[in-house]
Design an enzyme around this catalytic site. Structure first.
Site, PDB file in Angstrom:
ATOM      1  N   HIS A  73      41.293 122.665 103.636  1.00 26.96           N
ATOM      2  CA  HIS A  73      40.762 121.759 102.613  1.00 26.96           C
ATOM      3  C   HIS A  73      39.696 120.871 103.232  1.00 26.96           C
ATOM      4  O   HIS A  73      39.952 120.151 104.188  1.00 26.96           O
ATOM      5  CB  HIS A  73      41.884 120.874 102.046  1.00 26.96           C
ATOM      6  N   TYR A 202      45.018 112.098  94.578  1.00 30.72           N
ATOM      7  CA  TYR A 202      45.827 110.880  94.644  1.00 30.72           C
ATOM      8  C   TYR A 202      45.374 110.005  93.479  1.00 30.72           C
ATOM      9  O   TYR A 202      44.199 109.615  93.427  1.00 30.72           O
ATOM     10  CB  TYR A 202      45.573 110.127  95.954  1.00 30.72           C
ATOM     11  N   PRO A 294      54.332 108.276 102.739  1.00 26.79           N
ATOM     12  CA  PRO A 294      53.667 109.579 102.733  1.00 26.79           C
ATOM     13  C   PRO A 294      52.231 109.563 102.218  1.00 26.79           C
ATOM     14  O   PRO A 294      51.539 110.579 102.291  1.00 26.79           O
ATOM     15  CB  PRO A 294      54.560 110.417 101.810  1.00 26.79           C
ATOM     16  N   LYS A 298      50.507 111.239 107.050  1.00 30.08           N
ATOM     17  CA  LYS A 298      50.420 111.056 108.501  1.00 30.08           C
ATOM     18  C   LYS A 298      51.714 111.318 109.267  1.00 30.08           C
ATOM     19  O   LYS A 298      51.697 111.406 110.498  1.00 30.08           O
ATOM     20  CB  LYS A 298      49.958 109.617 108.819  1.00 30.08           C
ATOM     21  N   TYR A 386      41.719 110.115 107.373  1.00 28.66           N
ATOM     22  CA  TYR A 386      42.487 111.193 106.743  1.00 28.66           C
ATOM     23  C   TYR A 386      42.480 112.456 107.613  1.00 28.66           C
ATOM     24  O   TYR A 386      43.513 113.118 107.756  1.00 28.66           O
ATOM     25  CB  TYR A 386      41.931 111.498 105.342  1.00 28.66           C
TER      26      TYR A 386
HETATM   27  C1  PHB Z   1      52.757 117.087 100.115  1.00 31.95           C
HETATM   28  O1  PHB Z   1      52.142 118.137  99.923  1.00 31.95           O
HETATM   29  O2  PHB Z   1      53.997 117.040 100.073  1.00 31.95           O
HETATM   30  C2  PHB Z   1      51.981 115.860 100.424  1.00 31.95           C
HETATM   31  C3  PHB Z   1      50.621 115.955 100.639  1.00 31.95           C
HETATM   32  C4  PHB Z   1      49.893 114.813 100.911  1.00 31.95           C
HETATM   33  C5  PHB Z   1      50.528 113.595 100.980  1.00 31.95           C
HETATM   34  C6  PHB Z   1      51.891 113.508 100.790  1.00 31.95           C
HETATM   35  C7  PHB Z   1      52.623 114.642 100.508  1.00 31.95           C
HETATM   36  O3  PHB Z   1      49.803 112.482 101.250  1.00 31.95           O
END
Ligand code: PHB
Ligand code: APR
Length: 391
Positions: A73, A202, A294, A298, A386
């Site tokens: 990605h 997000y 989450p 990280k 990120y």
């Molecule tokens: C996930 O795919 O579970 C996931 C991805 C990104 C995040 C948190 C969880 O920031």
């Protein structure tokens, strides 16, 4: 079995990766894990890998399937106020990207590699406890099938997660704990449906945070912010998908394919750091030393960063006869840990609805998102954090 060089407590990603690197460098190690392999593999966790993490897995010889099946990605989106802003990770960081590959798969690859290399792992070890890690002769004790065993070692690696015994064994006056608990959780659903979008989203919404993630082109992972009083039993799949769609921009919501959940759970959000990460001949690594919410993806990446520093330190100790690396381990690891703590806290603060938020706080969040969207400098800061800060 009575002696090894490194006793590794905990066979999650941290312990398994450290073990693999050590074994390949000719440094003997034993992993002592309290659960069964199946239990360890059933934990569903996040799945976004920094390039540094992928590099470490390659160094450990376990990146083949990841290169084949992982999804590269080069961007992700922030959604707010009905709009969407793409963070062009590659464009803002000179071509860096992240790889979407489930932590469960990382763990499976590491377990298979450990079995293939013939390194020792004790699963279902009961009553694990440490002795003498403030002396030159540390030991790990456990019981398995009613038989008590003592393992002498040079060092102990505490890779036993947040609820493990290693951090808890350090005298309280020798350790400082820093913590923030967030007043909400994430309700997550895993479903075998095509992901709504090609990249992660997000979303900040007046009703609370939502996010779209994935594990593969046919498996989606979605989350919605919920109060900690919520119970999973009260969330039917329909209720979950309705809530998710409501919090996403309309054109994204239209692309969400609902499907039967194959996993559904509520996870609390926490920021936590223990300092220092070394006490005598005991080192802490991964979730044993720190937790991040989450939101910045990280957790696993930080654990791998610790293992990078710890492996280099131990390699230097055995192969170059220098203790400089082990003496610097805690300071080096913590410098990187705190930056990821800051980023994860900041992403969490900007994207969630806090119960105490006033209308002013909500306007500030939107202004912050609008600023990130409109400023190359601010977007670059998000992107470089990120994709992962350098080791
Ligand atoms: C996930 O795919 O579970 C996931 C991805 C990104 C995040 C948190 C969880 O920031
Ligand atoms: N004795 C032996 N093993 C133990 C003990 C104990 N007393 N207590 C816990 N363990 C084991 C757990 O069963 C688990 O398998 O230690 C392991 C710790 O694994 P994780 O919790 O996955 O922690 P870690 O390996 O540091 O993984 C990094 O970062 O944010 C997270 O999701 C990410 O889980 C990932 C973590």
């Amino acid at each position: 079995m009575t002696r090894t060089q490194i006793a590794i407590v905990g066979g999650g990603p941290s312990g398994l990766l450290l073990g693999q690197l050590l074994t390949r460098a000719g440094i003997d190690n034993v992993i002592i894990e309290r659960r069964s392999p199946d239990y360890v593999l059933q934990r569903i966790r996040a799945g976004v890998l920094e390039q540094g993490t992928v590099g470490m897995l390659e160094q450990a010889g376990v990146a083949e399937r990841l290169y084949r099946e992982g999804l590269v990605h080069s961007g992700f989106a922030l959604a707010f106020a009905g709009r969407e802003h793409r963070i062009d990770l590659a464009g803002l960081t000179g071509g860096q990207h992240v790889t979407v590959y489930g932590q469960t798969e990382v763990t499976r690859d590491l377990m298979e590699a450990r079995a293939a290399i013939g390194a020792r792992t004790i699963y279902e070890a009961e009553d694990v406890h440490l002795e003498g890690f403030d002396t030159a002769t540390p030991r790990v004790h456990w019981t398995k099938d009613g038989v008590a065993t003592v393992l002498d070692c040079d060092f102990i690696a505490g890779c036993d997660g947040f609820h493990g015994i290693c951090r808890a064994s350090i005298p309280t006056e020798a350790i400082s704990l820093f913590e923030r608990i967030y007043p909400f959780g994430w309700l997550g659903v895993l479903a075998d449906v095509k992901p709504a979008t090609d990249e992660l989203i997000y979303a900040n919404h007046a009703d609370g945070f939502a996010m779209c993630s994935m594990r593969s082109p046919t498996r989606s992972r979605y989350y919605v912010q919920v109060s900690l009083q919520e119970r999973v039993e009260d969330w039917s799949d329909d209720r979950f998908f309705d809530t998710l769609r409501h919090r996403l921009p309309a054109h994204v919501a239209d692309c969400v394919v609902a499907g039967a959940s194959i996993e559904k759970s509520i996870a609390p959000l926490r920021s936590f750091v223990a300092e220092p990460m070394r006490f005598g001949r005991l080192f802490l690594a991964g979730d044993a030393a720190h937790i991040v919410p989450p939101t910045g993806a990280k957790g696993l990446n930080l654990a791998v960063g610790d293992v990078h520093y710890l492996f280099e330190a131990l390699r230097e100790f055995y192969l170059e006869h220098s203790a400089a690396g082990i003496d610097a381990y805690s300071t080096k690891a913590l410098a990187r840990v705190w930056k990821a703590e800051r980023f994860s806290w900041w992403m969490t603060s900007m994207l969630h609805r806090f119960p105490t938020d006033s209308a002013f706080d909500q306007r500030i969040q939107l202004a912050e998102l609008d600023y990130v969207a409109g400023s190359i400098a601010a977007s670059t800061s998000v992107a470089e954090n990120y994709v992962g800060l350098p080791y």
